[in-house]
Design a protein around this motif. Structure first.
Motif, PDB file in Angstrom:
ATOM      1  N   PRO A 156       0.831  -1.201   0.000  1.00 25.54           N
ATOM      2  CA  PRO A 156       0.000   0.000   0.000  1.00 25.54           C
ATOM      3  C   PRO A 156       0.870   1.257   0.000  1.00 25.54           C
ATOM      4  CG  PRO A 156      -0.001  -1.021   2.171  1.00 25.54           C
ATOM      5  CD  PRO A 156       0.728  -1.956   1.260  1.00 25.54           C
ATOM      6  N   ALA A 158       1.169   5.129   1.753  1.00 24.02           N
ATOM      7  CA  ALA A 158       0.698   5.806   2.961  1.00 24.02           C
ATOM      8  C   ALA A 158       1.230   7.231   2.992  1.00 24.02           C
ATOM      9  CB  ALA A 158       1.158   5.046   4.202  1.00 24.02           C
ATOM     10  N   VAL A 180      -4.407   6.325   2.679  1.00 21.97           N
ATOM     11  CA  VAL A 180      -3.887   5.026   2.245  1.00 21.97           C
ATOM     12  C   VAL A 180      -4.538   4.622   0.929  1.00 21.97           C
ATOM     13  CG1 VAL A 180      -3.602   2.587   2.844  1.00 21.97           C
ATOM     14  CG2 VAL A 180      -3.558   4.323   4.655  1.00 21.97           C
ATOM     15  N   ASP A 182      -4.406   1.223  -1.962  1.00 22.41           N
ATOM     16  CA  ASP A 182      -3.975  -0.180  -2.043  1.00 22.41           C
ATOM     17  C   ASP A 182      -4.591  -0.821  -3.281  1.00 22.41           C
ATOM     18  OD1 ASP A 182      -2.554  -2.454  -0.820  1.00 22.41           O
ATOM     19  OD2 ASP A 182      -4.549  -3.288  -0.543  1.00 22.41           O
ATOM     20  N   VAL A 241      -4.356   0.857   9.520  1.00 22.70           N
ATOM     21  CA  VAL A 241      -3.157   1.539  10.004  1.00 22.70           C
ATOM     22  C   VAL A 241      -2.967   1.198  11.477  1.00 22.70           C
ATOM     23  CG1 VAL A 241      -2.058   3.770  10.464  1.00 22.70           C
ATOM     24  CG2 VAL A 241      -3.338   3.421   8.336  1.00 22.70           C
ATOM     25  N   VAL A 262      -9.013   1.226   7.281  1.00 18.94           N
ATOM     26  CA  VAL A 262      -9.066   2.275   6.266  1.00 18.94           C
ATOM     27  C   VAL A 262     -10.481   2.347   5.699  1.00 18.94           C
ATOM     28  CG1 VAL A 262      -8.211   3.010   4.006  1.00 18.94           C
ATOM     29  CG2 VAL A 262      -6.630   2.030   5.683  1.00 18.94           C
ATOM     30  N   ALA A 285       0.762   1.412   7.495  1.00 19.75           N
ATOM     31  CA  ALA A 285      -0.344   1.018   6.630  1.00 19.75           C
ATOM     32  C   ALA A 285      -0.114  -0.443   6.265  1.00 19.75           C
ATOM     33  CB  ALA A 285      -0.383   1.883   5.378  1.00 19.75           C
TER      34      ALA A 285
END
Length: 306
Positions: A156, A158, A180, A182, A241, A262, A285
């Motif tokens: 991810p 961050a 974040v 992803d 996180v 998240v 993250a």
């Protein structure tokens, strides 16, 4: 010939099985009073040709955290004593805690982390030996457990919202928000096939097995490398996180909460301090495979004295 990469990827499971074959009565466990051992986890390639040396540690205590300030008792060589290593050490095994970038012409040199605690000197030697190269499989076997990942997982990204340096007083709560993104991998675990728990010679569960934690019979709690990790999402949380104290006395820091899912691309929490000082807080993250850090330094003064 030993396939060393396969051995490294399966190292965690091998350790669990080995532990299951040895009676816990033959092992001595210490709640307090032991030292901290630095660990070289391996190295990664960067797109520009440089490399990341990745480190973690093993605090031999089952309950006691330790603080070791940067200096002769917590140092790196070559390249300077302070290379961004932690000074607060949570109990037991903490993996993939931090990375140090070295240039593409690093060659055969060692990057040595030295920790001195409880009268013992311990060293971790980081080198670019091919056997120590990290890939998704190594992270997966150590953090996510065995199983097919499918498409290649990407870490991810961050980003801390706001300044990386803050001020606060002991009478206020400070808000922390991380943005974040992803790729959605790995997929949620709830749909994956269950595997049987791993037990020791007394029948106590040391690893619940995939999808088996909720239905596993109750028994004596037995710490395993997975349950010891501070940076690990709660069951059912696929992306979140996790906040830790990286430098400073963690007994004076309270996150509410320290693990945040998240939502809509962001994860927010609050933190409060019970004593003045300078603290470095790290948020990871985490997509259950890769932990990606962001840091914030907070200068804390007494109530009403900011």
């Amino acid at each position: 010939m030993i396939d060393w990469k396969r051995w490294r990827q399966g190292g965690l499971l091998g350790l669990l099985i080995l532990g299951a074959s040895v009676s816990p009565r033959a092992q001595t466990r210490y709640a307090v009073g032991q030292d901290v051992v630095p660990v070289f986890e391996g190295w990664e390639r960067n797109a520009d040709g440089s490399f990341n040396m990745v480190y973690g540690y093993m605090n031999r205590n089952y309950e006691e955290p330790l603080d070791i300030p940067v200096g002769p008792n917590n140092s790196f060589e070559p390249g300077g004593v302070d290379q961004g290593q932690p000074t607060h050490f949570y109990n037991r095994r903490q993996q993939f805690v931090f990375k140090i970038r070295v240039p593409k012409d690093w060659g055969k040199k060692d990057l040595v982390w030295t920790l001195v605690s409880r009268g013992k000197t311990e060293k971790a030697f980081g080198s670019l030996w091919p056997v120590w190269e990290l890939d998704t499989g190594v992270y997966q076997e150590n953090r996510g457990g065995a199983g097919e990942l499918g498409d290649e997982d990407e870490p991810p990204t961050a980003k801390l919202i706001g300044s990386p340096t803050r001020s606060a007083t002991t009478s206020e709560k400070l808000s922390l928000t991380v943005e974040v993104t992803d790729d959605g991998l790995p997929p949620p675990r709830k749909g994956r096939a269950a595997t049987a728990p791993i037990r020791d010679s007394d029948g106590a569960i040391i690893s619940a097995g995939r999808g088996a934690a909720a239905s596993a019979p109750a028994g004596p709690r037995r710490e395993s490398p997975l349950t010891q990790a501070i940076v690990r999402l709660d069951p059912g949380m696929a992306l979140g996180v996790i906040w830790v104290v990286y430098r400073g006395d963690a007994s004076h820091v309270t996150f509410d909460p320290n693990k945040v899912a998240v939502k809509d691309g962001k994860a927010s929490t609050t933190v409060q301090f019970s004593a003045p000082g300078t603290y470095v807080l790290r948020g990871y993250a985490d997509d259950t495979i890769f932990p990606v850090p962001v840091d914030v330094t907070v200068n804390v003064t007494g109530s009403g004295t900011r």
